[in-house]
Motif scaffolding. Structure first.
Motif, mmCIF file in Angstrom:
data_model
loop_
_atom_site.group_PDB
_atom_site.id
_atom_site.type_symbol
_atom_site.label_atom_id
_atom_site.label_comp_id
_atom_site.label_asym_id
_atom_site.label_seq_id
_atom_site.Cartn_x
_atom_site.Cartn_y
_atom_site.Cartn_z
ATOM 1 N N SER A 22 44.028 78.315 52.525
ATOM 2 C CA SER A 22 43.949 77.644 51.220
ATOM 3 C C SER A 22 44.745 76.348 51.158
ATOM 4 O O SER A 22 45.185 75.937 50.096
ATOM 5 C CB SER A 22 44.468 78.535 50.073
ATOM 6 O OG SER A 22 43.831 79.751 50.080
ATOM 7 N N GLY A 48 40.249 76.427 37.672
ATOM 8 C CA GLY A 48 40.054 77.027 39.000
ATOM 9 C C GLY A 48 39.062 78.173 38.926
ATOM 10 O O GLY A 48 38.777 78.707 37.845
ATOM 11 N N SER A 49 38.537 78.572 40.107
ATOM 12 C CA SER A 49 37.528 79.629 40.095
ATOM 13 C C SER A 49 38.096 80.933 39.572
ATOM 14 O O SER A 49 37.380 81.764 39.042
ATOM 15 C CB SER A 49 36.889 79.837 41.460
ATOM 16 O OG SER A 49 37.740 79.482 42.476
ATOM 17 N N GLN A 50 39.403 81.093 39.702
ATOM 18 C CA GLN A 50 40.006 82.341 39.229
ATOM 19 C C GLN A 50 39.744 82.523 37.729
ATOM 20 O O GLN A 50 39.417 83.613 37.281
ATOM 21 C CB GLN A 50 41.505 82.280 39.525
ATOM 22 C CG GLN A 50 42.190 83.611 39.556
ATOM 23 C CD GLN A 50 41.658 84.530 40.644
ATOM 24 O OE1 GLN A 50 41.108 84.095 41.635
ATOM 25 N NE2 GLN A 50 41.780 85.816 40.431
ATOM 26 N N TYR A 77 37.881 88.741 49.100
ATOM 27 C CA TYR A 77 38.940 87.866 48.588
ATOM 28 C C TYR A 77 39.865 88.663 47.666
ATOM 29 O O TYR A 77 39.432 89.184 46.646
ATOM 30 C CB TYR A 77 38.296 86.692 47.845
ATOM 31 C CG TYR A 77 39.251 85.686 47.263
ATOM 32 C CD1 TYR A 77 40.383 85.272 47.950
ATOM 33 C CD2 TYR A 77 39.007 85.136 46.010
ATOM 34 C CE1 TYR A 77 41.245 84.343 47.414
ATOM 35 C CE2 TYR A 77 39.863 84.197 45.459
ATOM 36 C CZ TYR A 77 40.976 83.812 46.162
ATOM 37 O OH TYR A 77 41.836 82.882 45.617
ATOM 38 N N TYR A 88 30.048 90.529 43.245
ATOM 39 C CA TYR A 88 30.740 89.278 43.538
ATOM 40 C C TYR A 88 30.465 88.932 44.995
ATOM 41 O O TYR A 88 30.696 89.771 45.883
ATOM 42 C CB TYR A 88 32.255 89.425 43.314
ATOM 43 C CG TYR A 88 33.023 88.339 44.026
ATOM 44 C CD1 TYR A 88 33.227 87.093 43.431
ATOM 45 C CD2 TYR A 88 33.492 88.537 45.321
ATOM 46 C CE1 TYR A 88 33.890 86.082 44.110
ATOM 47 C CE2 TYR A 88 34.161 87.528 46.006
ATOM 48 C CZ TYR A 88 34.349 86.308 45.396
ATOM 49 O OH TYR A 88 34.992 85.302 46.067
ATOM 50 N N TYR A 113 34.507 84.945 52.377
ATOM 51 C CA TYR A 113 35.947 85.041 52.592
ATOM 52 C C TYR A 113 36.287 86.509 52.773
ATOM 53 O O TYR A 113 35.944 87.311 51.926
ATOM 54 C CB TYR A 113 36.729 84.493 51.388
ATOM 55 C CG TYR A 113 38.214 84.508 51.641
ATOM 56 C CD1 TYR A 113 38.869 83.375 52.105
ATOM 57 C CD2 TYR A 113 38.958 85.678 51.452
ATOM 58 C CE1 TYR A 113 40.227 83.396 52.372
ATOM 59 C CE2 TYR A 113 40.315 85.701 51.735
ATOM 60 C CZ TYR A 113 40.934 84.564 52.186
ATOM 61 O OH TYR A 113 42.285 84.584 52.465
ATOM 62 N N ASP A 155 30.554 82.803 44.325
ATOM 63 C CA ASP A 155 31.765 81.984 44.502
ATOM 64 C C ASP A 155 31.489 80.983 45.628
ATOM 65 O O ASP A 155 31.424 81.346 46.789
ATOM 66 C CB ASP A 155 32.939 82.924 44.859
ATOM 67 C CG ASP A 155 34.272 82.181 44.983
ATOM 68 O OD1 ASP A 155 34.285 80.946 44.828
ATOM 69 O OD2 ASP A 155 35.291 82.843 45.252
ATOM 70 N N TYR A 186 33.269 78.351 46.928
ATOM 71 C CA TYR A 186 34.586 77.730 46.824
ATOM 72 C C TYR A 186 34.838 76.594 47.801
ATOM 73 O O TYR A 186 35.647 75.731 47.540
ATOM 74 C CB TYR A 186 35.680 78.795 46.973
ATOM 75 C CG TYR A 186 35.643 79.487 48.317
ATOM 76 C CD1 TYR A 186 34.657 80.404 48.612
ATOM 77 C CD2 TYR A 186 36.581 79.208 49.294
ATOM 78 C CE1 TYR A 186 34.595 81.028 49.846
ATOM 79 C CE2 TYR A 186 36.536 79.820 50.529
ATOM 80 C CZ TYR A 186 35.534 80.724 50.797
ATOM 81 O OH TYR A 186 35.471 81.309 52.019
ATOM 82 N N THR A 195 35.010 75.131 42.631
ATOM 83 C CA THR A 195 36.412 74.740 42.403
ATOM 84 C C THR A 195 36.713 73.395 43.050
ATOM 85 O O THR A 195 36.045 73.002 44.014
ATOM 86 C CB THR A 195 37.353 75.809 42.995
ATOM 87 O OG1 THR A 195 38.705 75.409 42.802
ATOM 88 C CG2 THR A 195 37.138 76.017 44.490
ATOM 89 N N SER A 234 39.860 73.053 44.112
ATOM 90 C CA SER A 234 41.091 73.402 44.845
ATOM 91 C C SER A 234 40.996 73.053 46.317
ATOM 92 O O SER A 234 41.998 72.713 46.940
ATOM 93 C CB SER A 234 41.370 74.904 44.729
ATOM 94 O OG SER A 234 41.755 75.234 43.434
ATOM 95 N N LYS A 235 39.821 73.212 46.912
ATOM 96 C CA LYS A 235 39.672 72.943 48.347
ATOM 97 C C LYS A 235 39.242 71.495 48.566
ATOM 98 O O LYS A 235 39.729 70.813 49.454
ATOM 99 C CB LYS A 235 38.597 73.842 48.967
ATOM 100 C CG LYS A 235 38.724 75.286 48.630
ATOM 101 C CD LYS A 235 39.784 75.929 49.462
ATOM 102 C CE LYS A 235 39.997 77.341 49.006
ATOM 103 N NZ LYS A 235 40.927 78.080 49.775
ATOM 104 N N ARG A 264 44.050 72.575 39.445
ATOM 105 C CA ARG A 264 43.607 73.688 38.599
ATOM 106 C C ARG A 264 42.388 73.306 37.766
ATOM 107 O O ARG A 264 42.367 73.436 36.550
ATOM 108 C CB ARG A 264 44.733 74.189 37.670
ATOM 109 C CG ARG A 264 45.980 74.712 38.330
ATOM 110 C CD ARG A 264 45.759 75.588 39.542
ATOM 111 N NE ARG A 264 45.005 76.802 39.336
ATOM 112 C CZ ARG A 264 44.174 77.306 40.248
ATOM 113 N NH1 ARG A 264 43.968 76.720 41.414
ATOM 114 N NH2 ARG A 264 43.521 78.409 40.000
HETATM 115 C C1 LIG Z 1 37.175 83.040 48.200
HETATM 116 C C2 LIG Z 1 37.942 82.052 47.363
HETATM 117 N N1 LIG Z 1 37.462 81.685 46.180
HETATM 118 C C3 LIG Z 1 38.107 80.795 45.405
HETATM 119 C C4 LIG Z 1 39.269 80.201 45.821
HETATM 120 C C5 LIG Z 1 39.899 79.110 44.988
HETATM 121 O O1 LIG Z 1 40.459 79.591 43.844
HETATM 122 P P1 LIG Z 1 40.930 78.596 42.703
HETATM 123 O O2 LIG Z 1 39.810 77.694 42.353
HETATM 124 O O3 LIG Z 1 41.288 79.509 41.568
HETATM 125 O O4 LIG Z 1 42.109 77.828 43.225
HETATM 126 C C6 LIG Z 1 39.825 80.568 47.021
HETATM 127 C C7 LIG Z 1 41.118 79.995 47.439
HETATM 128 O O5 LIG Z 1 41.725 80.348 48.400
HETATM 129 C C8 LIG Z 1 39.144 81.506 47.828
HETATM 130 O O6 LIG Z 1 39.643 81.855 49.022
#
Ligand SMILES: Cc1ncc(COP(=O)(O)O)c(C=O)c1O
Length: 495
Positions: free
Chosen positions: A138, A203-205, A229, A269, A276, A304, A306, A334, A336-337, A344
Motif C-alpha cells: 500500500s 477512500g474505498s473503505q 483484503y 465482495y 488482493y 473493489d 483499487y 480510490t 490512495s494508490k 483520503r
Molecule cells: C484491496 C484494497 N482495496 C482498497 C484499498 C485502498 O483503500 P483506501 O481507498 O480506503 O485507502 C487497498 C489498500 O491497500 C486495498 O489493498
C-alpha cells in the motif's frame, strides 16, 4: 514541551453568589483541571486580561489566582510569551496509559461494547502495517508525486476561496469532481456511469462502509475472497455481517463453490482486476458466473477496483461493472494508490435506482465530504496532471516489478511460487511447506524488513503461507539488496 492551543480558554466558570471568593474559585478550577489532566504541562493559559474579559469580572481576582498558582508551581511565565502550565509538573500528573490515553478510574463497573467491535482483530498493531521501506504494501512511489503541481493547485484554490465553498456541500460530493471521475471511468475503465451516480468518499473503505449500511442488514451473509483484503473483512464484521470465505484460484473467486457454500448470500465482495492479496485477475467466465448468480438471487456485488490503473502485460482489464446489464454491481475506486493514501478520496458508482438511499445514508453518516481536496483534485484531473502521473507511474512500477521478479528468481530459483504479477503495486509469493510466514515476518520486522504475512488473509483453516511484497516504494536499484535480505531469512535452504 510545545505550546498547545495558543492560550485557548479552559472550561472555567465563576459564581458571584457562591460563598468562595472569586480568586479562590479561579485557583480551584485551574488546579482541578491540571490535576485531572485536562490541562497539560506546557499548555498556554489565557492572559489575566483575556480571562477577566471572558468571565466578565475585574482583573484583580484573576491576578490573585494566577500569582498563587505561580507561587505553588502549577504555572510558569515565559518572558514575552505569556503564562503556561508548568512544564515540570510531576510525571504522575502528566503520564498517559497504553495508546496515549488516560485510563478510567478503577472500579467504574462493567463497560460493555458491541460484540462485533470486541471481536475485531487488532492487525493494525503488527509491526509490518504501514511502516515505510522495502516490500511494504500500500505504498506508492510518493517521492515521484508532483508535489509542486499539487501545492500550486492547493494555493491557487485556497487564495480564491469563495464563501460558498464554506457551506455544507451535497452528500454525493463536488459536482466538478464527479464529472471528471465519470469521464475517466467511462473512458479508461469501461464503467457505465453518469456523474449523478458517483459518490465521493474518503477512500474505498468508506465506500464499503456506506454500501454495507445501505445493502446489508446485521446478520446478512456476504461472500468474501479467501484469501482476501483484511480491512474489508473487518469493516463487514463491524457492520454485523456474517462472512462466507469463498476460495480464490488462478481464475479469481470460485463462484461455483460460493454457490455451494451459501447461495443466498446478500452480497459478494471481489477485486476482479487485481485480487488482493494473490494478484490474480478474474477470468471472463467467472465474471459472467458471478453476475448470473447475483441476478438469479437478487444479490449485490461490490467491485473493489483499487489499483487497476497499473497493468503491465496488457491494456487495463475493463471493469466487471461494465459487463453488468442488471445494475447489480456497486463499483468502488480510490486515489490512495494512483495518487497518495493520505488524500483520503475515493469514489463509488451507485446503480441509479439506489442513488437516493445511498445519499440518505451518507448524509446521516458525515453529511458530505470536505471541500478543499475535492476541488483541487477536480482541477488536477481536468488539467491532465492525473493521466500524466499515471502514465509515468505505470512505467516506473513496471520496472520495479520486473526487478523484483528477476531478483526473486535469482535468489530463490523455483522455491517461491508467484501466483500473479500482471498488475498493481504488490505481488504474493507462496512459501514451500515447513515455513511459517508470521514467524518469518516477525523475525524480519526486527531487522526493519516489512513483510506482510499471507496466512492472516485467510479466514478458514486452509491457509497458505507466504508474503505479500509491495514493490511500489522500492527503487529497482535497491531491489537486489532487499531481496538478498529476504533470502537471508531462510538460511541453509536450497533454492
Ligand atoms: C484491496 C484494497 N482495496 C482498497 C484499498 C485502498 O483503500 P483506501 O481507498 O480506503 O485507502 C487497498 C489498500 O491497500 C486495498 O489493498
Amino acid at each position: 514541551m510545545a505550546t498547545l492551543l495558543g492560550g485557548i480558554s479552559p472550561l472555567i466558570a465563576v459564581d458571584r453568589k457562591a460563598g468562595a471568593p472569586l480568586h479562590k474559585q479561579i485557583y480551584d478550577a485551574y488546579r482541578a483541571r491540571i490535576l485531572d489532566g485536562n490541562l497539560r504541562a506546557g499548555q498556554q493559559i489565557p492572559s489575566t486580561r483575556e480571562l477577566a474579559a471572558e468571565l466578565g469580572i475585574s482583573r484583580i481576582p484573576v491576578l490573585n489566582a494566577y500569582s498563587q498558582l505561580l507561587a505553588e508551581g502549577y504555572f510558569e511565565t515565559r518572558v514575552g510569551s505569556g503564562t503556561f502550565v508548568s512544564s515540570s509538573l510531576p510525571d504522575r500528573l502528566t503520564s498517559l496509559g497504553e495508546h496515549g490515553v488516560s485510563q478510567p478510574d478503577a472500579g467504574v463497573g462493567p463497560r460493555p461494547i458491541a460484540e462485533r467491535a470486541a471481536t475485531l482483530p487488532h492487525e493494525v498493531r503488527q509491526p509490518w502495517v504501514y511502516n515505510r521501506g522495502a516490500f511494504n504494501v500500500s505504498q506508492p512511489a510518493l517521492e515521484m508525486f508532483p508535489v509542486g503541481v499539487w501545492s500550486n493547485l492547493v494555493t491557487r484554490y485556497s487564495r480564491g476561496l469563495q464563501v460558498s465553498a464554506l457551506q455544507y456541500g451535497g452528500a454525493m460530493g463536488l459536482e466538478e469532481l464527479r464529472e471528471a471521475i465519470a469521464a475517466y471511468l467511462r473512458t479508461s475503465r469501461g464503467v457505465r456511469c453518469e456523474a449523478g451516480q458517483i459518490m465521493i468518499v474518503s477512500g474505498s473503505q468508506q465506500a464499503l462502509d456506506v454500501s454495507a449500511r445501505v445493502l446489508l442488514d446485521p446478520g446478512a451473509f456476504v461472500w468474501t475472497e479467501e484469501p482476501g483484503y483484511w480491512l474489508v473483512k473487518h469493516m463487514l464484521v463491524a457492520a454485523g455481517c456474517r462472512l462466507v470465505p469463498v476460495p480464490v484460484d488462478k481464475e479469481g473467486m470460485n463462484v461455483v463453490t460460493g454457490i455451494k457454500l451459501c447461495r443466498k448470500a446478500r452480497a459478494a465482495y471481489v477485486a476482479p482486476s487485481h485480487q488482493y492479496p494473490l494478484g490474480v485477475t478474474m477470468s471472463a467466465s467467472r465474471r459472467f458466473q458471478l453476475l448470473d448468480w447475483a441476478q438469479k438471487t437478487g444479490s449485490w456485488i461490490i467491485e473493489d477496483d483499487y489499483d487497476s490503473e497499473y497493468r503491465y502485460e496488457s491494456m487495463p482489464i475493463s471493469s466487471l461493472q461494465g459487463l453488468d446489464h442488471q445494475s447489480r454491481v456497486i463499483y468502488v475506486g480510490t486515489f490512495s494508490k494512483a495518487l497518495f493514501p493520505s488524500i483520503r478520496l475515493g469514489y463509488m458508482v451507485i446503480p441509479s435506482d439506489l442513488v437516493e438511499p445511498f445519499t440518505a445514508v451518507r448524509h446521516a453518516m458525515d453529511i458530505c465530504p470536505p471541500h478543499l481536496y475535492q476541488a483541487v483534485l477536480a482541477d488536477f484531473i481536468r488539467e491532465g496532471h492525473f493521466s500524466r502521473h499515471i502514465r509515468r507511474m505505470r512505467l516506473l512500477y513496471a520496472e520495479r516489478r520486473s526487478a523484483l521478479v528477476d531478483c526473486i528468481r535469482k535468489e530463490f530459483g523455483s522455491m517461491l511460487e508467484i501466483p500473479g504479477t500482471e498488475a498493481g503495486m504488490h505481488l504474493a509469493v507462496l512459501l514451500p511447506n515447513g515455513f511459517r510466514d508470521v514467524d518469518l515476518s516477525t523475525k524480519a520486522a526486527r531487522q526493519k524488513l516489512w513483510l506482510w504475512p499471507l496466512s492472516p488473509c485467510y479466514l478458514g483453516e486452509n491457509s497458505r503461507q507466504g508474503f505479500i511484497l509491495g514493490f511500489g516504494n522500492t527503487p529497482a536499484e535497491e531491489m537486489p539488496t532487499a531481496v538478498r535480505r529476504l533470502r537471508s531469512l531462510f538460511p541453509n535452504t536450497a533454492s
